[in-house]
Design a protein around this motif. Sequence first.
Motif, short mmCIF file in Angstrom:
data_model
loop_
_atom_site.label_atom_id
_atom_site.label_comp_id
_atom_site.label_asym_id
_atom_site.label_seq_id
_atom_site.Cartn_x
_atom_site.Cartn_y
_atom_site.Cartn_z
N HIS A 62 0.62 -1.19 0.15
CA HIS A 62 -0.05 -0.01 0.04
C HIS A 62 0.83 1.20 0.12
O HIS A 62 1.68 1.27 0.55
N ARG A 63 0.62 2.17 -0.68
CA ARG A 63 1.28 3.53 -0.92
C ARG A 63 2.72 3.28 -1.41
O ARG A 63 3.58 3.97 -1.01
N GLY A 64 2.96 2.59 -2.48
CA GLY A 64 4.14 2.20 -2.95
C GLY A 64 5.13 1.69 -2.06
O GLY A 64 6.35 1.53 -2.22
N ARG A 65 4.76 1.03 -0.76
CA ARG A 65 5.78 0.43 0.33
C ARG A 65 5.85 -0.95 -0.39
O ARG A 65 5.00 -1.68 -0.64
N ARG A 66 7.16 -1.36 -0.14
CA ARG A 66 7.69 -2.85 -0.56
C ARG A 66 8.29 -3.26 0.78
O ARG A 66 9.23 -2.43 1.28
N GLY A 67 8.02 -4.49 1.14
CA GLY A 67 8.85 -5.04 2.28
C GLY A 67 8.47 -6.55 2.47
O GLY A 67 7.68 -6.89 1.72
N ARG A 68 9.27 -7.17 3.50
CA ARG A 68 8.93 -8.20 3.67
C ARG A 68 7.40 -8.74 4.32
O ARG A 68 6.96 -7.81 5.28
N LEU A 69 6.62 -9.76 3.76
CA LEU A 69 5.44 -10.07 4.28
C LEU A 69 5.45 -10.83 5.38
O LEU A 69 6.20 -11.87 5.44
N TYR A 70 4.74 -10.75 6.43
CA TYR A 70 4.29 -11.76 7.44
C TYR A 70 2.94 -12.01 7.82
O TYR A 70 2.24 -11.08 7.45
N ALA A 71 2.80 -13.16 8.30
CA ALA A 71 1.30 -13.38 8.70
C ALA A 71 1.50 -12.87 10.17
O ALA A 71 2.19 -13.48 10.78
N TYR A 72 0.29 -12.51 10.63
CA TYR A 72 0.11 -12.14 11.86
C TYR A 72 -1.34 -12.52 12.46
O TYR A 72 -2.22 -11.84 11.78
#
Length: 195
Positions: free
Chosen positions: A14-24
Motif C-alpha cells: 500500500h502506498r508504494g511500500r515494499r517490504g517483507r510480508l508476515y502473517a500475523y
Amino acid sequence: MAKIEMADVFAAGHRGRRGRLYAYRVRGLDRSAVVLWIGGEDDEPDQVLALPESDHCQVPVFMTVRQARMYVSRRGRRLATSEVSTLELTRVQHWLESPVHRHVPSGAVLEAWNFFEDLARGLGEVYRLPQQSAVHNSAYEKLLGGECAAWTPAEQLAVLELITAGVELWNSCPVIVKPCSRIAVDSGRGFPQGL
C-alpha cells in the motif's frame, strides 16, 4: 481515484511500500483474523497490508495462516518466515473492562499498541488514534521496560485512550474476507470467530 490493479498494489505494498510480508494472527473478542503485515525497509515504518477501494482501504483477512500463505504465493511473493506471531487482543480487552482492578498484560498491550499504529498506517487512518505526545512516549518506554506500575495517572489515561481507539479501529475497519476465493466485505462487527 484511478482504478488500481490489486496485483500492482500487492506487489508494491500500500502506498508504494515494499517490504517483507508476515502473517500475523489477531485474536479479539469481537473480531479475529490473520492479516498480512509489511515490515518497513530502511527508515520506513511497518504497516498492515490494506488494499485501496474507491474511497477507503480494506484489509485482506484470512481464517488460517495457510489461506494467507496461498494468497501471497498466488501473487508471486512468499512470507518472510513460516512462524506466525499472535496478538492476544482478548487479554487487552479484558484489561480495558476494568483497568483499575486488573493487572496490565504488558506484553499484550505493547503488541496491541504497535499493531494499532501499523493498522492505522496501512489504512491511511492515523487520525483515528490519539495524536501521541511526550506523555505517550513516556508511557510507552515504561511499558517497554515492564514498568506499568510506575505509570502516572496521565500516562495510564493516555494508554487507555490509545488502546481503546485501536480496538475500535480494528473492530470497525473494512476488511476483505479470504480475498483469494471470494470477496465479502465486512465493514463492522460480526467477523467470524474461531481461529
